[in-house]
Design a protein around this motif. Structure first.
Motif, PDB file in Angstrom:
ATOM      1  N   SER A  56     -11.236  26.206  11.504  1.00  0.00           N
ATOM      2  CA  SER A  56     -12.582  26.649  11.117  1.00  0.00           C
ATOM      3  C   SER A  56     -12.882  26.391   9.642  1.00  0.00           C
ATOM      4  O   SER A  56     -14.013  26.622   9.209  1.00  0.00           O
ATOM      5  N   GLY A  64     -13.978  32.961  23.279  1.00  0.00           N
ATOM      6  CA  GLY A  64     -13.055  32.378  24.250  1.00  0.00           C
ATOM      7  C   GLY A  64     -11.859  33.283  24.514  1.00  0.00           C
ATOM      8  O   GLY A  64     -11.431  33.444  25.664  1.00  0.00           O
ATOM      9  N   THR A  73      -4.830  36.720  20.934  1.00  0.00           N
ATOM     10  CA  THR A  73      -5.187  36.470  19.530  1.00  0.00           C
ATOM     11  C   THR A  73      -3.974  36.021  18.731  1.00  0.00           C
ATOM     12  O   THR A  73      -4.095  35.163  17.847  1.00  0.00           O
ATOM     13  N   THR A  95     -14.209  30.663  19.243  1.00  0.00           N
ATOM     14  CA  THR A  95     -12.823  30.939  19.621  1.00  0.00           C
ATOM     15  C   THR A  95     -12.639  32.412  19.957  1.00  0.00           C
ATOM     16  O   THR A  95     -11.953  32.750  20.927  1.00  0.00           O
ATOM     17  N   LEU A 112     -16.681  27.470  14.693  1.00  0.00           N
ATOM     18  CA  LEU A 112     -15.551  27.486  15.623  1.00  0.00           C
ATOM     19  C   LEU A 112     -14.944  28.879  15.763  1.00  0.00           C
ATOM     20  O   LEU A 112     -14.527  29.263  16.855  1.00  0.00           O
ATOM     21  N   VAL A 161      -3.683  32.207  19.113  1.00  0.00           N
ATOM     22  CA  VAL A 161      -4.728  31.293  18.629  1.00  0.00           C
ATOM     23  C   VAL A 161      -5.221  31.573  17.218  1.00  0.00           C
ATOM     24  O   VAL A 161      -5.981  30.763  16.670  1.00  0.00           O
ATOM     25  N   PHE A 186      -4.486  28.157  23.747  1.00  0.00           N
ATOM     26  CA  PHE A 186      -5.236  28.934  24.737  1.00  0.00           C
ATOM     27  C   PHE A 186      -4.536  28.919  26.085  1.00  0.00           C
ATOM     28  O   PHE A 186      -4.406  29.963  26.737  1.00  0.00           O
ATOM     29  N   ALA A 212     -14.712  27.872  24.510  1.00  0.00           N
ATOM     30  CA  ALA A 212     -14.085  28.294  23.255  1.00  0.00           C
ATOM     31  C   ALA A 212     -14.354  27.333  22.104  1.00  0.00           C
ATOM     32  O   ALA A 212     -13.697  27.394  21.077  1.00  0.00           O
ATOM     33  N   LEU A 214      -5.304  23.915  19.448  1.00  0.00           N
ATOM     34  CA  LEU A 214      -6.034  25.112  19.886  1.00  0.00           C
ATOM     35  C   LEU A 214      -6.146  25.200  21.417  1.00  0.00           C
ATOM     36  O   LEU A 214      -5.868  26.262  21.989  1.00  0.00           O
ATOM     37  N   PHE A 272     -13.916  24.026  21.968  1.00  0.00           N
ATOM     38  CA  PHE A 272     -12.965  22.926  21.813  1.00  0.00           C
ATOM     39  C   PHE A 272     -13.647  21.593  21.532  1.00  0.00           C
ATOM     40  O   PHE A 272     -13.142  20.782  20.774  1.00  0.00           O
ATOM     41  N   ARG A 298      -8.427  21.354  16.599  1.00  0.00           N
ATOM     42  CA  ARG A 298      -9.487  21.681  17.548  1.00  0.00           C
ATOM     43  C   ARG A 298      -9.298  20.977  18.895  1.00  0.00           C
ATOM     44  O   ARG A 298      -9.516  21.571  19.943  1.00  0.00           O
ATOM     45  N   ALA A 308      -6.995  28.653  14.922  1.00  0.00           N
ATOM     46  CA  ALA A 308      -8.452  28.823  14.854  1.00  0.00           C
ATOM     47  C   ALA A 308      -8.932  28.965  13.416  1.00  0.00           C
ATOM     48  O   ALA A 308      -9.929  28.354  13.020  1.00  0.00           O
TER      49      ALA A 308
END
Length: 182
Positions: free
Chosen positions: A105, A118, A94, A115, A111, A97, A48, A162, A44, A164, A40, A101
């Motif tokens: 999660s 985001g 996508t 995400t 999250l 991440v 991004f 997002a 992540l 974070f 996280r 993600a």
């Protein structure tokens, strides 16, 4: 179909830059080897930022290359150009991440929606700025400046686009979703 064209465009984006595929696998491997907190706070956000760099060129590639007329020869593309580029950007972002993600999660189910919003936010901003300016640099400069502020200000819920820092309220998350949709 529009979705098929977007998938082809996303595949072309990744195939044109093999380093992107290496980065996707690198983020996935790093996420598998990290704790949810490490994902996280480190993996992540980096995924991004990397995704943003790779999606910046998607909405303006045809215009800059002089192939917009060729792309518009497809019947669905001309009338839905922005939707096509948005979907292609969503697929590429996508790809970067998704694994981090999902793994992060496992300990915080909130999250994943943050995400997803985001990803929608950066894809929409990339598409809007790329179509408006016909240049990927406008999105890269604005996003990386915004990203720098987000990563260095860990306490403002308004900047946690997002999830974070786990400080965004549902209203803030909904606001980013609304901005992305607009």
């Amino acid at each position: 179909s529009l979705a098929g064209a977007a998938l082809i465009d996303a595949r072309m984006t990744l195939a044109a830059m093999p380093i992107a595929i290496v980065a996707v696998f690198g983020f996935a491997i790093a996420a598998l080897a990290s704790s949810p907190i490490g994902i996280r706070s480190g993996i992540l956000p980096l995924a991004f930022a990397t995704a943003a760099v790779f999606i910046a060129d998607i909405p303006c590639r045809e215009r800059r290359a002089g192939t917009l007329g060729l792309a518009f020869a497809a019947p669905v593309i001309k009338s839905r150009f922005i939707a096509w580029k948005l979907l292609a950007s969503l697929v590429v972002a996508t790809t970067f991440v998704l694994v981090p993600a999902v793994l992060a999660s496992r300990t915080d189910v909130a999250l994943l929606p943050a995400t997803a919003i985001g990803v929608l936010f950066i894809a929409a901003m990339s598409t809007a700025l790329g179509v408006a300016s016909s240049n990927p640099k406008s999105f890269i400069v604005l996003f990386l400046t915004f990203f720098y502020v987000v990563m260095n200000d860990k306490g403002s819920p308004q900047l946690d686009f997002a999830g974070f820092h786990d400080v965004a309220t549902p209203a803030v998350t909904a606001s980013y979703a609304a901005v992305a949709v607009l």
